[in-house]
Design an enzyme around this catalytic site. Structure first.
Site, PDB file in Angstrom:
ATOM      1  N   CYS A 352      65.331  23.260  45.461  1.00  0.00           N
ATOM      2  CA  CYS A 352      66.043  23.388  44.191  1.00  0.00           C
ATOM      3  C   CYS A 352      65.064  23.836  43.098  1.00  0.00           C
ATOM      4  O   CYS A 352      64.651  24.988  43.069  1.00  0.00           O
ATOM      5  CB  CYS A 352      66.746  22.082  43.852  1.00  0.00           C
ATOM      6  SG  CYS A 352      68.035  22.244  42.588  1.00  0.00           S
ATOM      7  N   HIS A 479      69.752  21.483  48.956  1.00  0.00           N
ATOM      8  CA  HIS A 479      69.003  20.261  49.280  1.00  0.00           C
ATOM      9  C   HIS A 479      69.173  19.949  50.770  1.00  0.00           C
ATOM     10  O   HIS A 479      70.082  19.205  51.144  1.00  0.00           O
ATOM     11  CB  HIS A 479      69.513  19.086  48.445  1.00  0.00           C
ATOM     12  CG  HIS A 479      69.160  19.159  47.005  1.00  0.00           C
ATOM     13  ND1 HIS A 479      68.066  18.490  46.464  1.00  0.00           N
ATOM     14  CD2 HIS A 479      69.737  19.834  45.961  1.00  0.00           C
ATOM     15  CE1 HIS A 479      67.994  18.735  45.166  1.00  0.00           C
ATOM     16  NE2 HIS A 479      68.990  19.551  44.840  1.00  0.00           N
ATOM     17  N   GLU A 481      67.601  17.978  52.596  1.00  0.00           N
ATOM     18  CA  GLU A 481      67.303  16.584  52.949  1.00  0.00           C
ATOM     19  C   GLU A 481      68.553  15.738  53.117  1.00  0.00           C
ATOM     20  O   GLU A 481      68.545  14.735  53.836  1.00  0.00           O
ATOM     21  CB  GLU A 481      66.388  15.942  51.891  1.00  0.00           C
ATOM     22  CG  GLU A 481      67.017  15.729  50.524  1.00  0.00           C
ATOM     23  CD  GLU A 481      66.860  16.896  49.568  1.00  0.00           C
ATOM     24  OE1 GLU A 481      66.949  16.688  48.347  1.00  0.00           O
ATOM     25  OE2 GLU A 481      66.641  18.022  50.063  1.00  0.00           O
TER      26      GLU A 481
END
Length: 561
Positions: A352, A479, A481
């Site tokens: 990001c 993102h 993750e």
């Protein structure tokens, strides 16, 4: 939500922004939750107000009981039937976490609602697990039961009786302590489970299994058998993974460059994604926490020791990760970290804002645009590399970002990112941003050597960047993750750890890029990892576990994760 108060904001598949607890549930259970699974006081009260405005209550006085408590129960029953594991049909069991502490005024309506709910659904349909701390006073060295006794007494006074006690402690619960809790809390001793410190958090499900916690829960819910077959947890793969984490010896150091490093929960999903990747690559993860503010030139004068330490940690790491964030504090330090990684061929992953600062640094250093910046930090910048998204709102801050799962299309399959995703043509990942790379400056950046290898469906929104002649330099607007799971690591995190440990070439040579070096490769479809067929596994007897370490280690700044 401030990261210093709440930790990270976890983004769900449908764009819901939730507390990090929902991320823990998604990772442990490998499920996909929705915004409706996050029940908050504000949502409940807003729903009741909307009903009153529509006239649903026919002019009656709106009260906490019954209107708020009824809305809470209705909400629970509504979301309980939503499939979350990709299978058809409603779930068999719905887990409800009521956070906080018994006696908190904020949770009173929810406790009353659950008390009514348990009475309404009846025996066999409601199981209450009460989590309580059993502390040890250092002076005496004795496990104290009084906090649990008082919390259970308070819970009973509010209309709820625990079926199971989950006792948190540093050491295994002593037998006479468990017997005392059973006597004074009116809970069978077989229903008292102990969650003591273990070597890594993946041992907790195994700890619960060994204490027959599943049998206690299934007995309360009258779900002990499917026909004549007893229900047993299938944890062979989980056992193998937990034991594997304990045995990892060779370290891999990743410098986490952010501005919320004083609270590691601010980057919880990033930490977990790194852990999943390091286990897959058979490396012990060492996270070096680097405050981006300490890397800046101004810190050399104001806090020289912190400045020197930050640069020492950065230069000693095998890879650099710059996570997301908002605001201009510490941004120059992140830009310097991206510059260091680019110029010294150090593996870099920007997420990001981490991607955006990499673009800004490239424009400044390679294209010699000294004034290059984001309009978030300098609205009057002469070279706006990052701009506010046209569809965003500058007046309404809440829920106006580009949120949730969006599709990214790869421009060819010759880039590292595509290979890591198993040569996929596209991938679905979760987003949370209101600024983007300026599409007008992209042609100039590409001529200078920065490749935009992933874009959205319009072709104008940049999603993934790479530097082709760099060993590993990748930035992602999304993102990754949030979709990483134990045993199913995020491809980009896997690539970073592989590059930092000298295994990237071997990883990329495989036709499918998400695999442990000693396991069958996994293939991907739109970012979703498909596990290989597993060989039969015989569980190994578990050794006694002593200390709580989540599988990775903090540096000397004292932050434990």
């Amino acid at each position: 939500m401030s990261p210093f108060e709440h930790g990270e904001v976890f983004v769900l598949e449908d764009g819901g922004e939730a507390d990090l607890d929902l991320g823990n549930y998604e990772r442990f259970l490998d499920i996909k939750l929705t915004r409706d699974h996050n029940i908050t006081t504000g949502k409940v009260y807003q729903a009741v107000i909307d009903k009153e405005r529509r006239g649903d209550y026919l002019g009656k006085t709106v009260q906490v009981v019954p209107h708020i408590t009824d809305e809470i129960q209705d909400w629970i029953e509504r979301v309980a039937v939503k499939p979350v594991d990709g299978k058809e049909g409603p779930p068999d069991v719905c887990v409800i976490e009521l956070g906080g502490t018994i006696g908190d005024i904020e949770s009173m309506p929810f406790i009353e609602a659950l008390g009514q709910f348990s009475y309404r659904v009846g025996t066999g349909n409601f199981c209450l697990v009460h989590v309580s701390l059993v502390p040890v006073l250092n002076v005496v060295g004795e496990q104290k039961t009084k906090p649990t006794q008082h919390s259970v007494r308070g819970l009973r006074g509010l209309g709820l009786a625990p079926d199971i006690l989950a006792c948190r402690s540093t050491e295994p619960l002593e037998e006479h302590v468990a017997a005392k809790l059973s006597q004074f809390c009116h809970v069978p001793i077989s229903n008292i489970v102990n969650l003591h410190d273990v070597s890594n958090i993946w041992h907790i499900p195994l700890l619960l299994r060994d204490q027959k916690a599943h049998e206690a829960i299934l007995k309360v819910l009258d779900l002990q058998r499917i026909g004549k077959v007893p229900r047993e947890p299938k944890l062979a793969e989980w056992t193998e993974r937990a034991n594997k984490l304990d045995k990892l010896k060779t370290p891999v150091k990743i410098a986490m460059v952010g501005k919320y490093t004083s609270l590691s929960d601010s980057y919880l999903s990033v930490q977990k994604a790194l852990l999943h990747a390091s286990v897959a690559m058979e490396r012990k993860l060492v996270v070096e926490w680097v405050c981006s503010c300490d890397l800046e030139d101004s810190a050399a004068k104001e806090t020289p020791e912190a400045h020197q330490k930050a640069w020492k940690l950065l230069k000693g790491a095998g890879g650099v990760l710059v996570p997301g964030g908002f605001g201009d504090r510490g941004v120059q330090g992140k830009i310097l970290a991206a510059k260091y990684a680019r110029e010294n061929n150090v593996p870099y992953l920007g997420i990001c804002l981490g991607m955006q600062v990499a673009v800004i640094e490239f424009a400044r250093s390679v294209m010699k645009l000294s004034g290059a910046n984001s309009t978030e930090f300098d609205p009057a910048t002469p070279s706006p590399c990052v701009i506010f998204m046209p569809e965003g709102s500058k007046t309404q801050m809440g829920a106006t970002m580009r949120l949730g799962s969006r599709r990214t299309y790869f421009l060819g399959n010759n880039c590292k990112s595509s290979k890591l995703y198993g040569n996929a043509s596209s991938v679905d990942e979760r987003h949370r941003h209101r600024y983007e790379v300026n599409p007008e400056i992209v042609p100039e950046l590409e001529k200078a050597g920065l490749s935009f290898v992933g874009k959205d469906e319009s072709g104008r929104r940049m999603e993934i960047i790479e530097i082709p002649n760099h060993d590993f330099f990748i930035g992602a607007q999304f993102h990754p993750e949030f979709k990483s799971r134990p045993g199913k690591p995020s491809p980009l995190f896997l690539g970073l750890v592989a590059a930092a440990s000298g295994q990237l070439d071997l990883l990329l040579q495989r036709s499918c890029g998400i695999a442990s070096l000693n396991s069958t490769p996994r293939c991907t479809t739109n970012g979703t990892v498909v596990p290989p067929v597993k060989k039969p596994y015989t569980a190994v007897k578990k050794k006694p576990l002593k200390s709580l370490v989540n599988g990775y280690y903090a540096n000397s700044n004292g932050i434990q994760i």
